[in-house]
Design a protein around this motif. Structure first.
Motif, mmCIF file in Angstrom:
data_model
loop_
_atom_site.group_PDB
_atom_site.id
_atom_site.type_symbol
_atom_site.label_atom_id
_atom_site.label_comp_id
_atom_site.label_asym_id
_atom_site.label_seq_id
_atom_site.Cartn_x
_atom_site.Cartn_y
_atom_site.Cartn_z
ATOM 1 N N GLY A 89 46.158 32.588 35.993
ATOM 2 C CA GLY A 89 46.711 33.610 37.078
ATOM 3 C C GLY A 89 46.563 34.873 36.857
ATOM 4 O O GLY A 89 46.231 35.782 37.626
ATOM 5 N N PHE A 93 44.341 37.214 39.315
ATOM 6 C CA PHE A 93 45.081 37.984 40.283
ATOM 7 C C PHE A 93 45.378 39.647 39.799
ATOM 8 O O PHE A 93 45.437 40.424 40.413
ATOM 9 C CB PHE A 93 46.419 37.352 40.654
ATOM 10 C CG PHE A 93 46.053 35.977 41.602
ATOM 11 C CD1 PHE A 93 45.860 36.286 42.908
ATOM 12 C CD2 PHE A 93 46.081 34.813 41.058
ATOM 13 C CE1 PHE A 93 45.663 35.155 43.692
ATOM 14 C CE2 PHE A 93 45.981 33.874 41.798
ATOM 15 C CZ PHE A 93 45.545 33.872 42.912
ATOM 16 N N THR A 101 59.730 30.320 43.945
ATOM 17 C CA THR A 101 58.220 29.818 43.818
ATOM 18 C C THR A 101 58.068 28.330 43.547
ATOM 19 O O THR A 101 58.628 27.560 44.159
ATOM 20 C CB THR A 101 57.416 30.585 43.117
ATOM 21 O OG1 THR A 101 58.241 30.683 41.674
ATOM 22 C CG2 THR A 101 57.245 32.115 43.645
ATOM 23 N N SER A 117 49.897 24.772 46.385
ATOM 24 C CA SER A 117 50.324 26.050 46.939
ATOM 25 C C SER A 117 51.298 26.809 46.675
ATOM 26 O O SER A 117 51.446 28.004 46.737
ATOM 27 C CB SER A 117 50.113 25.515 48.554
ATOM 28 O OG SER A 117 50.534 26.662 49.590
ATOM 29 N N MET A 165 51.069 28.560 43.323
ATOM 30 C CA MET A 165 50.011 29.718 43.710
ATOM 31 C C MET A 165 50.844 30.807 44.186
ATOM 32 O O MET A 165 50.566 32.017 43.970
ATOM 33 C CB MET A 165 49.146 29.532 44.780
ATOM 34 C CG MET A 165 47.982 30.379 44.902
ATOM 35 S SD MET A 165 46.876 30.362 43.365
ATOM 36 C CE MET A 165 45.671 28.693 44.168
ATOM 37 N N SER A 166 52.142 30.543 44.772
ATOM 38 C CA SER A 166 53.089 31.731 45.281
ATOM 39 C C SER A 166 53.346 32.753 44.183
ATOM 40 O O SER A 166 53.925 33.712 44.410
ATOM 41 C CB SER A 166 54.030 31.219 46.100
ATOM 42 O OG SER A 166 54.816 30.427 45.481
ATOM 43 N N TRP A 199 51.531 33.897 42.164
ATOM 44 C CA TRP A 199 50.563 34.847 41.946
ATOM 45 C C TRP A 199 50.397 35.890 43.439
ATOM 46 O O TRP A 199 49.399 36.670 43.444
ATOM 47 C CB TRP A 199 49.312 34.240 41.553
ATOM 48 C CG TRP A 199 49.581 33.832 40.072
ATOM 49 C CD1 TRP A 199 49.746 32.390 39.868
ATOM 50 C CD2 TRP A 199 49.868 34.343 38.904
ATOM 51 N NE1 TRP A 199 49.877 32.062 38.752
ATOM 52 C CE2 TRP A 199 50.057 33.441 37.985
ATOM 53 C CE3 TRP A 199 49.853 35.676 38.474
ATOM 54 C CZ2 TRP A 199 50.182 33.435 36.553
ATOM 55 C CZ3 TRP A 199 50.101 36.091 37.194
ATOM 56 C CH2 TRP A 199 50.456 34.801 36.189
ATOM 57 N N SER A 200 50.781 35.317 44.382
ATOM 58 C CA SER A 200 50.666 36.090 45.883
ATOM 59 C C SER A 200 51.465 37.137 46.166
ATOM 60 O O SER A 200 51.335 37.549 47.228
ATOM 61 C CB SER A 200 50.499 34.983 46.889
ATOM 62 O OG SER A 200 51.683 34.333 46.784
ATOM 63 N N ASN A 201 52.355 37.287 45.123
ATOM 64 C CA ASN A 201 53.262 38.453 45.368
ATOM 65 C C ASN A 201 52.989 39.659 44.600
ATOM 66 O O ASN A 201 53.910 40.356 44.032
ATOM 67 C CB ASN A 201 54.781 38.027 45.075
ATOM 68 C CG ASN A 201 55.360 36.972 46.243
ATOM 69 O OD1 ASN A 201 55.586 37.347 47.261
ATOM 70 N ND2 ASN A 201 54.954 35.504 45.909
#
Length: 366
Positions: free
Chosen positions: A28, A32, A163, A354, A357-358, A360-362
């Motif tokens: 990650g 990211f 998460t 999924s 993965m959240s 790293w999506s913030n």
């Protein structure tokens, strides 16, 4: 200052769960946050297939009290961001204090916490220290509702999101080779909880007797054999001794294999895909078995185990209190599921990936 990240966790302890967390944290941080150079808090050199090789930065045996703290401080000065990558890492005032110091010394950017667990706290001072640390992070992803409730209460202004555990991100790797043969037998992964704390050895003895009674009945009625998996390979604190004690209580020929700790988490995940059932007391034995789409019976010994079962939707009948195992209930549940088929978790593996993965999506560079 170089573009280097300090990865802080329980790494290098010969634990398959922490190996999985390190691999996922490296993945990650590379994808990211564009880091390619890492310093890892570990008392021994590490090589994680797909993540890289990392030098030892700590001492397995300190020459003087506080040596590892000083070593961590020195390494963090050369980094421009700290990542707290997975695990139950926020519960002790002393350890939290060190983590806060690492953030200050790396200084350029606020820290990132991903897939972590919070509590239970040792005392009120630990709770106060944790609140301060959460507010010093740019983002913290917590892996369970219990941790999220704690964070929301003690640090309501911190950027904390619910998460998931990081381990599902192993599925993003091309290193995993799925099992090529039909599922066979039952895998078992225990945790020597009591001997690690030095408390209530009688409870551990009773657990082993209950498990032996249940497993012996299953073996005699089905002929299905057991494979024991050491998720922790530490010479004195690992799983080998407790597995040997349970093996000694089982019928002759009931055990197919006793597999030692494997430092490659991708291989561990792939291996778990070859069993009809996984009986997991270690949290990441249950998580990796779920990711391998093997049926899981979870022996819950900690709130983190209950939290994971709740998030994934493990059937209630497949959750057992590790403090009080009813051998008749366990054996009958195993026999029924082996004969009639297993109920599936509510969450699918793609959904778990999924959710992981959240973490790293913030992305927040504030």
């Amino acid at each position: 200052m170089s573009h280097k990240a300090y990865l802080c966790g329980y790494y290098g302890m010969q634990n398959s769960g922490d190996d999985a967390l390190l691999a996922s944290t490296v993945w990650g941080a590379q994808k990211f946050y564009r880091y390619s150079d890492f310093v890892v808090s570990t008392p021994q050199p590490l090589h994680i297939d797909g993540a890289g090789s990392f030098s030892a930065t700590l001492k397995a045996q300190q020459r003087f009290r506080g040596q590892n703290r000083l070593l961590q401080y020195g390494k963090s000065v050369g980094c421009n961001r700290v990542f707290f990558g997975g695990g139950s890492v926020l519960h002790n005032e002393h350890d939290i204090g060190i983590k806060r110091d690492l953030i200050k010394l790396s200084a350029r950017r606020k820290a990132i916490g991903v897939g972590i667990g919070i509590g239970p706290f040792k005392n009120n001072k630990a709770e106060i220290a944790c609140a301060k640390l959460l507010n010093e992070c740019a983002f913290v992803g917590v892996r369970d509702w219990h941790s999220y409730d704690i964070a929301s209460t003690i640090a309501p202004s911190a950027n904390v999101k619910l998460t998931f555990d990081l381990a599902p991100l192993l599925k993003m790797s091309k290193k995993i080779q799925p099992a090529q043969r039909a599922r066979e037998g039952i895998a078992i992964s225990l945790c020597p909880k009591e001997r690690l704390s030095g408390l209530n050895e009688e409870r551990e003895t009773q657990r082993l007797k209950s498990l032996a009674a249940a497993l012996s009945k299953v073996y005699r009625q089905t002929g299905k054999r057991f494979t024991f998996l050491d998720f922790n390979g530490h010479e004195t604190l690992g799983d080998k001794a407790i597995h040997k004690e349970l093996i000694a209580l089982l019928p002759k020929n009931a055990v197919a294999e006793h597999i030692s700790y494997n430092p490659n988490p991708h291989n561990v995940l792939a291996n778990l895909g070859r069993f009809e059932l996984v009986l997991g007391m270690r949290l990441h034995a249950a998580i990796l078995a779920f990711l391998a789409e093997s049926p899981v019976f979870s022996l819950n010994y900690h709130s983190k185990c209950n939290g994971w079962c709740e998030q994934v939707g493990i059937p209630k009948a497949y959750q057992f209190d590790a403090e009080n195992i009813d051998p008749e209930c366990l054996s009958e549940t195993m026999l029924h599921a082996l004969d009639q088929g297993f109920e599936t978790p509510e969450l699918t593996v793609p959904q778990a990936v999924s959710m992981a993965m959240s973490n790293w999506s913030n992305v927040n560079e504030s």
